[in-house]
Enzyme design. Structure first.
Site, mmCIF file in Angstrom:
data_model
loop_
_atom_site.group_PDB
_atom_site.id
_atom_site.type_symbol
_atom_site.label_atom_id
_atom_site.label_comp_id
_atom_site.label_asym_id
_atom_site.label_seq_id
_atom_site.Cartn_x
_atom_site.Cartn_y
_atom_site.Cartn_z
ATOM 1 C CG HIS A 5 -9.903 5.723 -13.621
ATOM 2 N ND1 HIS A 5 -10.957 6.575 -13.402
ATOM 3 C CD2 HIS A 5 -8.804 6.376 -13.162
ATOM 4 C CE1 HIS A 5 -10.511 7.683 -12.831
ATOM 5 N NE2 HIS A 5 -9.212 7.592 -12.683
ATOM 6 C CE LYS B 152 12.644 -23.909 17.927
ATOM 7 N NZ LYS B 152 11.969 -25.219 18.066
#
Length: 510
Positions: free
Chosen positions: A267, A133
């Site tokens: 695919h 922080k």
């Protein structure tokens, strides 16, 4: 300047602390870290000298104290904070080096809940979050691998706000992943792993060039170092789509233990598979199933690609070869093809992660489930429903066809003959359409399906699929069973003198 060091993973910590001392830092530490640094002859202050309060409750409370968190959190750019820190006797802490109690290692080694609870870190995440922080003034270090990076920035006067911001992001990722792991474990233990919240956490391995399409961004993330330890790039760059195809092909190729299996995928769907006496023959047979689709496809090899196999594979354009290993001689063969991509695991056989859970993205969220696996004895224990029994070769073909079907998009049917896939229909809205499409493709390829085994990952709702299979010369069928018309399916099989087995377990893949 002061640095607070409190780590569970103590590798490299002595040198890191020595370097910090040389740079003018005072070192504050706790517990085992304090003892290790002191034994190494490093000047170190015990945390309770700073907190003016002893560690208590068997070490549960060590650093949860205003002298620690005030030292980390007060803003250096606000005079009111500086004045209050001076008034309270709070000295600044400019670097925090913390890694957390080994919760993952604990749950892997024991089921003792009391021990597990005691390995949930409280003070560590609090310090990490506090330092993160206040990254504008404080460096937060949570990764052993970053020690040299931190030292280099300190030595070269490149301790910029951008650098500290990067460390801040990494710190919050670290605590978020830690809390997610604990929450998931508790839900697994007490809520059948389906709690009110589900956390999916992966570690980034690399960016892909783009996503499914060029306008989309993409990246690969991993669980438990599966790719960091078992994905070696030898040639080319893996794309987003490549990774999906590699996963699908590898799951099928590796589903047969140490058998010399080769799977070709295009695919996301298998267009070739075989298990023969060796990998060369397996590839040759796999390619016969659909050489047109195999062009530009992905091949997974459950073993080592040698020069002979590479020469054969190099006869057509393959986009990706993924194997347990690809020998240097084989790599030289592939070097002549500019567009081919080569990846290996560095193992003897392909090794899957075998993730316990599975999930799928849906609009607005995801669905989550236990992962599906085909048990080793599923085919062997399948119930014979017909008069005719399968031959030994048909049993082997059943195992192959059944596993491939279970790992292929529904609705799906797979035809296997002499340990090689000869036809496959997948992703169809009708099971009979899947059967017909597979047979039409086999006919186009000039493949003889007569005598093949047919596997379906779900029951046949009508006998029409059996009728079509008979026309093609199929003599053995395995499916889960469970249709209200099972009696009609059994009757049709006996009518055509087919062997029919019900596994009793559906394996949809949607």
């Amino acid at each position: 300047m002061r640095a607070l060091i409190s780590v569970s993973d103590k590798s490299g910590i002595e040198n890191f602390a020595k370097e910090l001392v040389a740079l003018g830092y005072e070192i504050i530490s706790t517990g085992g870290t304090y003892n290790k640094l002191k034994e190494a002859g490093i000047a170190v202050i015990e945390a309770n000298e700073v907190t003016k309060f002893p560690e208590c409750f068997e070490g549960r409370v060590k650093t949860l104290n205003p002298y620690i968190h005030g030292g980390i959190l007060h803003r250096r750019d606000k005079q009111s904070h500086l004045d209050q820190a001076k008034e309270l006797g709070v000295e600044g802490i400019d670097l925090v080096c913390v890694n957390l109690y080994p919760f993952k290692a604990t749950i892997e080694k024991t089921d003792d809940f009391e021990e597990i609870i005691e390995n949930i870190d409280i003070g560590g995440p609090a310090m990490v979050r506090s330092a993160a922080k206040n990254f504008d003034s404080v460096i937060i270090v949570t990764d052993v691998a970053d020690y040299d990076l931190v030292l280099n920035n300190l030595k070269n006067n490149t301790n910029t706000v951008e650098f500290r911001r990067d460390m801040m992001i990494k710190a919050y990722e670290h605590t978020a992943a830690y809390d997610a792991m604990i929450a998931n474990y508790m839900n697994k233990r007490f809520n059948n792993a389906m709690g009110a919240k589900q956390f999916i956490v992966g570690s980034k391995v690399f960016d892909t060039r783009y996503g499914e399409n060029p306008h989309q961004k993409g990246a690969l993330y991993e669980f438990d170092n599966q790719f960091t330890s078992k994905f070696i790039t030898l040639k080319g760059e893996a794309s987003f789509n490549n990774m999906g195809d590699i996963s699908g092909a590898a799951k099928i190729a590796a589903a047969f233990g140490k058998e010399p299996a080769v799977c070709i995928v295009k695919h996301g769907n298998p267009c070739g598979f075989a298990i023969k006496d060796n990998l060369f023959d397996s590839y040759v047979e796999a390619l016969k199933c659909d050489p047109v689709s195999a062009f530009g496809g992905v091949v997974a090899v459950n073993g080592i690609v040698d020069k002979e196999l590479a020469i054969k594979m190099n006869e057509i354009f393959l986009e990706v070869v993924f194997a347990a290993q690809i020998t240097p001689e084989a790599q030289e063969v592939f070097a002549s093809k500019k567009r081919i991509k080569l990846f290996e695991q560095g193992t003897q056989y392909l090794e899957l992660a075998n993730d316990t859970y599975d999930f799928k993205r849906v609009d607005g969220g995801f669905v989550y489930q236990d992962a599906d696996f085909v048990e080793e004895d599923e085919v062997r224990n399948a119930e014979l429903k017909s008069t005719r029994q399968a031959t030994q070769q048909e049993i082997k073909d059943m195992e192959i066809a059944y596993k491939i079907a279970s790992l292929t998009k529904s609705n799906c049917v797979v035809y296997v003959k002499n340990s090689a896939m000869v036809a496959v229909g997948m992703g169809m809205t009708s099971r009979v359409d899947a059967s017909k499409a597979a047979l039409r493709k086999a006919e186009d390829m000039g493949l003889d399906v007569s005598g093949a085994v047919l596997a379906s990952e779900a029951f046949f709702p009508f006998r029409d699929s059996i009728d079509e299979a008979n026309k093609a010369g199929v003599k053995c069928v395995i499916e889960p069973g469970g249709s209200i018309r099972d009696d009609e399916i059994i009757e049709a099989a006996n009518e055509y003198n087919m062997a029919l087995y019900f596994s009793g377990k559906r394996h949809f893949l949607h």
